[in-house]
Scaffold this motif. Sequence first.
Motif, short mmCIF file in Angstrom:
data_model
loop_
_atom_site.label_atom_id
_atom_site.label_comp_id
_atom_site.label_asym_id
_atom_site.label_seq_id
_atom_site.Cartn_x
_atom_site.Cartn_y
_atom_site.Cartn_z
N ARG A 14 5.63 -3.09 4.88
CA ARG A 14 5.12 -4.49 5.16
C ARG A 14 4.17 -5.12 4.13
NH1 ARG A 14 2.46 -2.08 9.27
NH2 ARG A 14 4.39 -1.97 10.55
N ALA A 15 3.59 -4.53 3.61
CA ALA A 15 2.60 -4.93 2.63
C ALA A 15 3.51 -5.69 1.52
CB ALA A 15 1.60 -4.20 1.85
N VAL A 17 6.51 -6.92 1.89
CA VAL A 17 7.00 -7.92 2.19
C VAL A 17 6.04 -9.26 2.40
CG1 VAL A 17 8.24 -9.14 4.36
CG2 VAL A 17 8.82 -6.68 3.56
N GLU A 18 4.70 -8.88 2.72
CA GLU A 18 3.82 -9.68 3.01
C GLU A 18 3.28 -10.26 1.64
OE1 GLU A 18 0.81 -7.75 5.06
OE2 GLU A 18 1.61 -8.25 6.87
N ARG A 19 3.61 -9.79 0.51
CA ARG A 19 3.19 -10.39 -0.73
C ARG A 19 4.49 -10.74 -1.37
NH1 ARG A 19 2.25 -4.59 -1.63
NH2 ARG A 19 3.57 -3.75 -3.28
N SER A 20 5.54 -10.83 -0.66
CA SER A 20 6.82 -11.27 -1.23
C SER A 20 7.48 -10.50 -2.59
CB SER A 20 6.88 -12.74 -1.40
OG SER A 20 6.92 -13.53 -0.38
N ASP A 21 7.18 -9.36 -2.53
CA ASP A 21 7.42 -8.18 -3.53
C ASP A 21 8.79 -7.74 -3.15
OD1 ASP A 21 7.33 -6.57 -5.62
OD2 ASP A 21 5.52 -5.65 -5.10
N THR A 22 9.85 -8.36 -3.77
CA THR A 22 11.10 -7.73 -3.15
C THR A 22 12.04 -7.82 -4.59
OG1 THR A 22 11.79 -9.81 -2.31
CG2 THR A 22 11.10 -8.24 -0.96
#
Length: 341
Positions: A14-15, A17-22
Motif C-alpha cells: 500500500r505504501a 502505491v501511495e508514493r507511486s513507486d512502481t
Amino acid sequence: MDVDLAPPVAAALRAAVERSDTGYAGDVAPLVAAFRGFAARRWEWEVGAGDVTTCADVGVGTTELLRAALAPGDGVVLMPPLYPPVRGWLATVGAVPVDVPLLEGRMDLGGVDRALADGARAVFLCHPHNPTGRVHGTDELQALAELALRHGALVVADEIHGPLAPRFTPYLTVSGTARATGVALTSASKAWNLAGLKCALLVAQGEGPRELVGRLPHETVWGVGLLGALAAEAAFRDGEPWLDGLLAGLAANLDLLGPLLAEHLPEVGYARPEAGYLAWLDCRRLGLGDDPAAAFLAAGVALVPGPDFGPGGAGFARLNAACHPDLLREAVRRMAAARAA
C-alpha cells in the motif's frame, strides 16, 4: 492459499502505491538483509550478504542455473512424483530428465548414484517435496551431497516450501560438501501467498556454486519485480507472527483431513504432509482409473491430476488444503459422491 495478506506485506504494498513507486527493483540490499535475518532466526542458517542473488521466481532461477551449468542433452536427475512444471524447465534448456522415483517417500540414493555414474550432470532436489510434503532428512541430504561431489554434479535445491515446514533443515546447512555442490532457491511466495509478485532468491555458499551464479545473465538477476521485493522484504522481516498463525491453521486443516477421508473415503490413502498445505491422495482403490481428479472435477472439486507428476502419479490426486475448514469438509463430501456415482 485462500488467506488474506499478512498485514506487514499489505502495508508495504500500500505504501509503495501511495508514493507511486512502481518502477524497477533497484537496490535489493534490504530484501537480502531481511532474508538473512529470517534464515538465522528460523533455521539457524548463517547467510552472508554476498551469498544471495535475486531472480523473478524459482522456475526462472532453475532454468538459468541449468542453462549456465549444462550442455544441451545433459541429464538432470528428477525424483518423481514431482511438481509438473520442472520438466518444462528442463526442456527449455535442452536438458534430459532422468527419473529416479522416490522409494516410499525417501530418496532412492542408490538410484541417484547410478544415474550420476551413467552421466547425469545435475540433481533437482525438491525440499520439502511437492507433492508429497515430505521434508528430506539430514542424513539423506548429506548422502546426496557426497554423491554430487563424487560425480561432479550440481544440486539445485528448490526450497520454496521451506518456510511452511514446522521443522526444516536447508540443504546448504548440512555440510561443507553440500555448500560445495549446491545452489538453493527460495522465496516468500508460497508461505505468504505472493507468487504473482515475482521475487525469488538464489543462495550459493561454495566457491563453485557462487561462480556459477555469478555467470547468470544480467536480466535474470534484475528480473525481480519491485513490488515482489518489497513484499518479500516485509514478509521475511516482519511476517513471522502471521506465518506462525498460518502454520497453526494449516496444521488444523491437515489434522481434519485425515478423519474426513476416513469417514467418507476410507479407501483413499493419506499420509499427512510434513510441510506445506498440499495433500497427496492415493486413490487407486477407488477404481477411478489413472486420473481420479477427472471424476472429482465432475463433482465440482478441482484437484491436480496425479499423472501430471510423472512416474508414480497414476491413480493419485493432489489436494490443496489451504482453505476454510468448511470448504474442506464440503470438498471431501463431494469427492465421496463422485466415487459413488
